[in-house]
Scaffold this motif. Sequence first.
Motif, short mmCIF file in Angstrom:
data_model
loop_
_atom_site.label_atom_id
_atom_site.label_comp_id
_atom_site.label_asym_id
_atom_site.label_seq_id
_atom_site.Cartn_x
_atom_site.Cartn_y
_atom_site.Cartn_z
N MET A 1 0.90 -1.44 0.05
CA MET A 1 0.14 -0.07 -0.09
C MET A 1 1.12 1.21 0.12
N ASP A 39 -7.59 -0.13 4.09
CA ASP A 39 -6.38 -0.84 4.65
C ASP A 39 -6.78 -1.39 6.28
N ARG A 58 -5.68 -6.31 1.21
CA ARG A 58 -6.00 -6.01 -0.37
C ARG A 58 -6.93 -7.09 -0.93
N HIS A 62 -10.69 -3.93 -0.89
CA HIS A 62 -10.14 -3.22 -2.03
C HIS A 62 -10.87 -3.12 -3.28
N ASP A 101 -3.11 0.90 -5.25
CA ASP A 101 -2.21 -0.20 -4.52
C ASP A 101 -1.75 -1.10 -5.75
#
Length: 188
Positions: A1, A39, A58, A62, A101
């Motif tokens: 990240m 996150d 992730r 995400h 990301d």
Amino acid sequence: MPTIMSHALVPLSIGIALGRGRIAVPIIAVGMVLAMAPDADVIGFKLGVAYADALGHRGASHSFVAAAFVAALATWIFKPARPALIFAFLFIAGASHGLLDTLTNGGLGAALLWPFSETRYHSPVTPIRVSPIGIKNFISERGLSVLMSEARWIWLPCTVAALTAFGLRAANRPKKFNGNIQNEGSTL
Ligand SMILES: [Zn+2]
């Protein structure tokens, strides 16, 4: 990240670029929170969730679907005057996290298309240095190089875009003469 504040910079820049008349300051703040929120999934490491799991770092958090869900929820809670615009702003704020990301050069990619696919995506180009997880790991020489990389690839373009749009809006704003508003180019 990228680091958490770099994620927040994306909606902040968009908000400044569009102006308070379109995106109110509290909504910009909500967008910044939504840009950082994915996150929070690192808590999964403490709970024994594997990185590669759908609910791992992730993963689902995400995805575009998660971004759309939280944007819709926030729009419903705040009931803004222009819901479509605010939903779009909040969706872009949340979705920008996973997209940024994918530009990092480490870790697993982001599960942008969850729940339709658990594939983890990286961009074909990954110019942003991946940030170490955890503050202890971040306060190091590597942390400094991560910040330098983010300054170049996130802070600089965001700042230039926001200030350019802000300047253009200021230049096109109607000018005030003796308390009366005159459009630029009009005669006295
Ligand atoms: Zn992330």
